[in-house]
Design an enzyme around this catalytic site. Structure first.
Site: not given
Length: 606
Positions: A291, A380
């Protein structure tokens, strides 16, 4: 044009939002108005068009309270309704500013918001509200141009009942109190895509965990969160060294209730994380590194369209693994890459099995498709593998220099993959490496479904030990020579890889129940706290038909709502005990976030 939005930023572009809202827990509603500032970018534009979904629009005024005409389009089953607002004739020239106040309220069907009763919280004393706007749910929180192609500043004034606290993905600028309510004010001066607008309201307490960081959670969990996320500042500092200075000011973390559907959400200044990260030993802190990496990849340099999501997530995974490698040894990068390839393989298999192989392209066609329905590890891990391949052609040092330059060049913008590609070619042509990069088949990388077209070789001795334990000791030799000491010195990631290898390598021929019972007697997997272990062990047991695990699976399914865990576990449980899977979901579905509930229902064919 963004196929996931009904709005018109190419004609009249929203530049800022000012939200003035009251939080009503009795009605599960946000009520008030948003002041939308926009600028004409196409001569003669007659309407400002905003996205809405499951909102009730009351009326529209200009800043002097004169009414402004508006209408709502027919509802699109995925994208909601367009709010079409008439622009006064004198304001239709390029460069003119148009400001409108839209009075509205959210509804119980606004899927950006989850309203928790006090019984659904840890403290059991107060209700709780949190938002999740990615990918296209900001339009059910506020009328907006809900496309990552457009970035806006925002301010907010949020009225909440005492003694609750409001936080947002913005700088807190004040709090005023009256008899029974508090008003919190916020400002976000860096333009962001609307999917990064976030709000939480609850009984929240904070602890300082670094020079620019606090962790927030319900009071009963704040000490555990403070311990778990103590390395936050180290991650930010490595990110700055690898990329560019951290521009957001603060980096706070919010630990959410268990129903939060994701591992983390990179809301600026306030990352949202799941309590399933509370392993007690900081072993799952890689999610925080991920994050934090979004502070650059995604939040500063943003995918223009959801079909190019790898520009957010592939880059973020790459930076996350660079951060972990620098802190914990370079082997960690390769180790995580090998683990990621397994997850990619599983998702490619899953989409192929569902006859949706086109969604395994790096840039899939999402016309008419809810981006949530295409969500997987593909952007991803396939995106990450593209970057690893490019790095292998030009060398680590030069690639890292390009990455820093790429972030600098495209910060505060929304871009498409061809811009990234063109800048890579331009940069390395200038560096005299045009021959090395001429071998890249960009078209196939971007558009060909399936696994990556070029496979970078990752090397990790620690991974080999974990895989050998799975493939030789347990699959080949059925655990005959296994001992309790096998995994004593294993790091968390090795145990995860060990379990992943077992799952992957026994998909055709499951381990016997006797072998799993022996494994459990040695390693004690049934009673672990670590959510990543628990998820994999339960998956393995369901696949092998170990009936005694089913109550434990149900217990785990109803204790949290993280889609990474609940979706595959419901699918596996449905294969062996469809009645239990469906009855469990039907009984507890109201506890899940609406996004998770919708996806699990699809998985179970309900």
């Amino acid at each position: 044009m963004d196929p996931s939005s009904l709005s018109n930023p190419q004609e009249c572009k929203v530049t800022s939002l000012n939200l003035v809202l009251s939080v009503n827990f009795e009605k599960s509603q946000l009520q008030g108005y948003v002041e939308v500032a926009s600028q004409i970018v196409k001569e003669g534009t007659e309407s400002l068009i905003l996205d809405t979904n499951q909102l009730e629009i009351s009326h529209c005024n200009d800043v002097t309270s004169n009414p402004i005409n508006f209408k709502l389009s027919e509802e699109h089953k995925v994208f909601g309704k367009a709010l079409i607002i008439s622009i006064p004739e004198g304001l239709r020239s390029v460069g003119k500013e148009f400001i409108v106040r839209v009075y509205y309220n959210t509804t119980v069907d606004s899927n950006a918001l989850q309203w928790l009763t006090k019984d659904q919280t840890a403290g059991k004393l107060h209700p709780y509200l949190f938002s999740q706007c990615q990918a296209i749910h900001a339009r059910s929180l506020v009328p907006c141009q809900d496309s990552p192609s457009n970035k806006v500043k925002y301010q907010a004034e949020i009225t909440v009942p005492k003694p609750l606290t409001a936080l947002m993905s913005a700088l807190s600028t004040g709090k005023t109190e009256s008899t029974d309510s508090s008003v919190f004010t916020f400002t976000q001066e860096i333009p962001i895509p609307t999917y990064l607008i976030a709000i939480v309201v609850g009984d929240l307490e904070s602890r300082v965990i670094g020079p620019r960081s606090k962790v927030w959670s319900e009071p009963s969990m704040v000490a555990a969160a403070e311990y778990e996320f103590a390395n936050t500042e180290k991650f930010i500092a490595v990110g700055e060294d690898l990329l560019t200075p951290y521009v957001w000011g603060r980096y706070d973390i919010l630990l959410l209730p268990p129903s939060f559907p994701y591992g983390g959400m990179e809301n600026p200044l306030l990352t949202f994380v799941t309590p399933t990260l509370l392993a007690g030993d900081r072993s799952l802190e890689g999610v925080v590194a991920h994050e934090i990496a979004h502070s650059w990849c995604g939040n500063l340099v943003t995918n223009k369209y959801w079909s190019e999501f790898f520009l957010n997530e592939g880059f973020t995974v790459f930076v996350e693994r660079k951060i972990l490698g620098r802190l914990y040894g370079e082997e960690m990068f390769d180790f995580e890459a090998m683990n990621g390839l397994k997850h990619l393989h599983d998702d490619v298999d899953l989409f192929t099995h569902k006859h949706q192989e086109e969604l395994t392209a790096l840039i899939p066609n999402l016309n008419g498709i809810d981006p949530d329905d295409a969500f997987s590890s593909v952007p991803y891990e396939k995106g990450f593998n593209l970057l690893c391949y490019l790095q292998s052609l030009v060398g680590v040092a030069d690639f890292e220099a390009w990455l820093k330059s790429y972030i600098s060049k495209f910060s505060y913008q929304s871009i498409v993959a061809t811009q990234m590609k063109d800048y890579f070619i331009e940069y390395f042509t200038e560096k005299g490496k045009s021959e090395q990069i001429s071998v890249v088949n960009w078209n196939d990388w971007f558009n060909k479904p399936g696994m990556p077209i070029e496979q970078v070789v990752f090397v990790s001795p620690a991974a080999k030990v974990a895989k050998d334990l799975a493939e030789i000791t347990w699959i080949k030799d059925q655990g005959v020579n296994a001992t309790k000491d096998d995994i004593k010195s294993f790091k968390t990631q090795q145990i995860i890889l060990f379990l992943d290898t077992l799952i992957h390598s026994t998909s055709e021929k499951p381990l016997s129940v006797d072998v799993l019972e022996k494994m459990d007697s040695l390693y004690g997997f049934t009673d672990v706290v670590n959510s990543e272990y628990k998820f994999r062990w339960q998956t393995l047991c369901l696949h092998s038909g170990l009936k005694r695990i089913e109550p434990k699976v149900v217990e785990f399914l109803i204790s949290q709502g993280r889609m990474k865990f609940v979706r595959p576990l419901y699918r596996e449980l449905n294969k062996v005990n469809p009645e239990l899977a469906k009855s469990t979901f039907n009984k507890y579905k109201s506890q899940y976030h609406i996004i998770a509930s919708k996806m699990v229902a699809k998985d179970l064919g309900l």
